[in-house]
Scaffold this motif. Structure first.
Motif, PDB file in Angstrom:
ATOM      1  N   PRO A  55     125.868  21.536  26.497  1.00 17.65           N
ATOM      2  CA  PRO A  55     125.515  22.944  26.676  1.00 17.65           C
ATOM      3  C   PRO A  55     124.752  23.230  27.978  1.00 17.65           C
ATOM      4  CG  PRO A  55     124.019  21.919  25.121  1.00 17.65           C
ATOM      5  CD  PRO A  55     125.061  20.888  25.458  1.00 17.65           C
ATOM      6  N   ASP A  56     124.157  22.214  28.560  1.00 17.84           N
ATOM      7  CA  ASP A  56     123.311  22.407  29.746  1.00 17.84           C
ATOM      8  C   ASP A  56     124.046  22.049  31.027  1.00 17.84           C
ATOM      9  OD1 ASP A  56     120.976  23.146  28.252  1.00 17.84           O
ATOM     10  OD2 ASP A  56     120.772  21.027  27.706  1.00 17.84           O
ATOM     11  N   ASP A  57     123.691  22.723  32.099  1.00 17.79           N
ATOM     12  CA  ASP A  57     124.254  22.416  33.408  1.00 17.79           C
ATOM     13  C   ASP A  57     123.367  21.393  34.116  1.00 17.79           C
ATOM     14  OD1 ASP A  57     126.570  23.923  33.247  1.00 17.79           O
ATOM     15  OD2 ASP A  57     125.488  25.757  33.759  1.00 17.79           O
ATOM     16  N   LEU A  58     123.620  20.152  33.789  1.00 19.05           N
ATOM     17  CA  LEU A  58     122.849  19.039  34.333  1.00 19.05           C
ATOM     18  C   LEU A  58     123.182  18.836  35.804  1.00 19.05           C
ATOM     19  CD1 LEU A  58     123.355  16.544  31.375  1.00 19.05           C
ATOM     20  CD2 LEU A  58     121.452  18.133  31.731  1.00 19.05           C
ATOM     21  N   ARG A  59     122.348  18.054  36.477  1.00 18.96           N
ATOM     22  CA  ARG A  59     122.559  17.716  37.884  1.00 18.96           C
ATOM     23  C   ARG A  59     122.505  16.197  38.032  1.00 18.96           C
ATOM     24  NH1 ARG A  59     123.573  21.439  41.690  1.00 18.96           N
ATOM     25  NH2 ARG A  59     122.457  20.218  43.225  1.00 18.96           N
ATOM     26  N   TRP A  60     123.280  15.702  38.990  1.00 17.75           N
ATOM     27  CA  TRP A  60     123.282  14.281  39.348  1.00 17.75           C
ATOM     28  C   TRP A  60     122.240  14.024  40.416  1.00 17.75           C
ATOM     29  CZ3 TRP A  60     125.812  10.583  36.903  1.00 17.75           C
ATOM     30  CH2 TRP A  60     126.951  10.894  36.178  1.00 17.75           C
ATOM     31  N   PHE A  61     121.630  12.858  40.379  1.00 20.89           N
ATOM     32  CA  PHE A  61     120.859  12.372  41.521  1.00 20.89           C
ATOM     33  C   PHE A  61     121.343  10.964  41.845  1.00 20.89           C
ATOM     34  CE2 PHE A  61     118.357  10.932  37.913  1.00 20.89           C
ATOM     35  CZ  PHE A  61     118.006   9.635  38.254  1.00 20.89           C
ATOM     36  N   VAL A  62     121.404  10.663  43.124  1.00 18.43           N
ATOM     37  CA  VAL A  62     121.737   9.329  43.606  1.00 18.43           C
ATOM     38  C   VAL A  62     120.700   9.003  44.671  1.00 18.43           C
ATOM     39  CG1 VAL A  62     123.469   7.886  44.741  1.00 18.43           C
ATOM     40  CG2 VAL A  62     124.197   9.691  43.172  1.00 18.43           C
ATOM     41  N   GLN A  63     120.089   7.818  44.564  1.00 20.44           N
ATOM     42  CA  GLN A  63     119.041   7.433  45.510  1.00 20.44           C
ATOM     43  C   GLN A  63     119.227   5.999  45.971  1.00 20.44           C
ATOM     44  OE1 GLN A  63     115.339   8.034  43.420  1.00 20.44           O
ATOM     45  NE2 GLN A  63     115.534  10.251  43.434  1.00 20.44           N
ATOM     46  N   LEU A  64     119.040   5.783  47.254  1.00 22.30           N
ATOM     47  CA  LEU A  64     119.014   4.440  47.825  1.00 22.30           C
ATOM     48  C   LEU A  64     117.544   4.091  47.977  1.00 22.30           C
ATOM     49  CD1 LEU A  64     120.932   2.228  48.961  1.00 22.30           C
ATOM     50  CD2 LEU A  64     120.372   3.127  51.224  1.00 22.30           C
ATOM     51  N   LEU A  65     117.086   3.088  47.220  1.00 23.23           N
ATOM     52  CA  LEU A  65     115.661   2.763  47.177  1.00 23.23           C
ATOM     53  C   LEU A  65     115.276   1.693  48.193  1.00 23.23           C
ATOM     54  CD1 LEU A  65     115.047   2.635  43.321  1.00 23.23           C
ATOM     55  CD2 LEU A  65     114.759   4.576  44.878  1.00 23.23           C
ATOM     56  N   ARG A  66     114.173   1.949  48.865  1.00 25.18           N
ATOM     57  CA  ARG A  66     113.577   0.939  49.750  1.00 25.18           C
ATOM     58  C   ARG A  66     113.012  -0.185  48.882  1.00 25.18           C
ATOM     59  NH1 ARG A  66     112.635   2.488  54.963  1.00 25.18           N
ATOM     60  NH2 ARG A  66     113.007   4.667  55.436  1.00 25.18           N
ATOM     61  N   PRO A  67     112.766  -1.353  49.460  1.00 27.80           N
ATOM     62  CA  PRO A  67     112.192  -2.454  48.673  1.00 27.80           C
ATOM     63  C   PRO A  67     110.872  -2.074  47.983  1.00 27.80           C
ATOM     64  CG  PRO A  67     113.000  -3.271  50.764  1.00 27.80           C
ATOM     65  CD  PRO A  67     113.116  -1.768  50.810  1.00 27.80           C
ATOM     66  N   GLU A  68     110.137  -1.103  48.557  1.00 27.91           N
ATOM     67  CA  GLU A  68     108.873  -0.664  47.962  1.00 27.91           C
ATOM     68  C   GLU A  68     109.091   0.261  46.765  1.00 27.91           C
ATOM     69  OE1 GLU A  68     108.723  -1.628  52.161  1.00 27.91           O
ATOM     70  OE2 GLU A  68     109.681   0.104  51.241  1.00 27.91           O
ATOM     71  N   GLY A  69     110.334   0.690  46.526  1.00 27.73           N
ATOM     72  CA  GLY A  69     110.651   1.483  45.353  1.00 27.73           C
ATOM     73  C   GLY A  69     110.796   2.971  45.582  1.00 27.73           C
ATOM     74  N   TYR A  70     110.589   3.468  46.781  1.00 26.65           N
ATOM     75  CA  TYR A  70     110.767   4.900  47.013  1.00 26.65           C
ATOM     76  C   TYR A  70     112.071   5.145  47.766  1.00 26.65           C
ATOM     77  CZ  TYR A  70     108.688   3.981  51.624  1.00 26.65           C
ATOM     78  OH  TYR A  70     108.427   3.484  52.866  1.00 26.65           O
ATOM     79  N   PRO A  71     112.622   6.361  47.659  1.00 30.06           N
ATOM     80  CA  PRO A  71     113.944   6.632  48.240  1.00 30.06           C
ATOM     81  C   PRO A  71     113.975   6.591  49.766  1.00 30.06           C
ATOM     82  CG  PRO A  71     113.398   8.285  46.590  1.00 30.06           C
ATOM     83  CD  PRO A  71     112.154   7.488  46.846  1.00 30.06           C
ATOM     84  N   ALA A  72     114.981   5.911  50.289  1.00 29.78           N
ATOM     85  CA  ALA A  72     115.267   5.932  51.725  1.00 29.78           C
ATOM     86  C   ALA A  72     116.281   7.035  52.015  1.00 29.78           C
ATOM     87  CB  ALA A  72     115.825   4.585  52.167  1.00 29.78           C
ATOM     88  N   ALA A  73     117.109   7.339  51.022  1.00 26.96           N
ATOM     89  CA  ALA A  73     118.099   8.413  51.118  1.00 26.96           C
ATOM     90  C   ALA A  73     118.347   8.907  49.700  1.00 26.96           C
ATOM     91  CB  ALA A  73     119.393   7.910  51.741  1.00 26.96           C
ATOM     92  N   LEU A  74     118.633  10.199  49.565  1.00 29.83           N
ATOM     93  CA  LEU A  74     118.887  10.726  48.234  1.00 29.83           C
ATOM     94  C   LEU A  74     119.854  11.890  48.288  1.00 29.83           C
ATOM     95  CD1 LEU A  74     116.935  13.512  47.930  1.00 29.83           C
ATOM     96  CD2 LEU A  74     115.226  11.733  47.814  1.00 29.83           C
ATOM     97  N   LEU A  75     120.457  12.128  47.145  1.00 29.14           N
ATOM     98  CA  LEU A  75     121.449  13.189  46.999  1.00 29.14           C
ATOM     99  C   LEU A  75     121.240  13.836  45.644  1.00 29.14           C
ATOM    100  CD1 LEU A  75     124.211  14.497  47.913  1.00 29.14           C
ATOM    101  CD2 LEU A  75     125.290  12.692  46.594  1.00 29.14           C
TER     102      LEU A  75
END
Length: 146
Positions: free
Chosen positions: A55-75
């Motif tokens: 019923p909900d309009d969900l969204r996708w996320f895709v993330q390339l994580l740096r070794p430290e765990g935070y995103p280097a790139a995201l969509l």
């Protein structure tokens, strides 16, 4: 995306995600190139199936994580690159989400984890759907940036 990924293996995942008020969504497999370069678009395919119409309009996320765990790139995108609402997707059918993740020009060489998942943008706090183990993302694989 299909042409760029033709030599990349399909990785079976079989992870079911659930969220408050949503149906079960099973991420069955994914395909991503294991090598990339800074400034390039990294193509990704995510194969999934809805247990029932959502019923909900969900969204996708895709993330390339740096070794430290935070995103280097995201969509962040909707089905069919935002051209189709999630609530219009058929249940019980294998679906494929294709995306291109633009890597920063200054991304250092190394091995990065690629993750993806779904979230509900209209619920308070935009909660992510969760797997049975409590994680709020699916590990799609690793990419070596040269």
């Amino acid at each position: 995306t299909p042409t760029q990924l033709q030599n990349s293996p399909l990785t079976p995942l079989n992870v079911t995600l659930v969220g408050a008020g949503t149906t079960q969504i099973t991420i069955s497999a994914a395909r991503v190139s294991s090598l990339s370069q800074p400034g390039r678009v990294l193509p990704v395919e995510i194969y999934y199936r809805l247990g029932a119409q959502n019923p909900d309009d969900l969204r996708w996320f895709v993330q390339l994580l740096r070794p430290e765990g935070y995103p280097a790139a995201l969509l962040d995108t909707g089905p069919e690159d935002g051209y189709l609402p999630f609530s219009a997707l058929p249940a019980g059918t294998e679906l494929v989400e294709r995306a291109g993740l633009l890597l920063p020009d200054n991304l250092p060489p190394g091995r990065y984890e690629l993750i993806g998942g779904l979230y509900n943008p209209v619920q308070v706090g935009t909660p992510r759907l969760r797997a049975a183990d409590g994680s709020d993302f699916v590990s799609i694989g690793y990419v070596v940036v040269q």
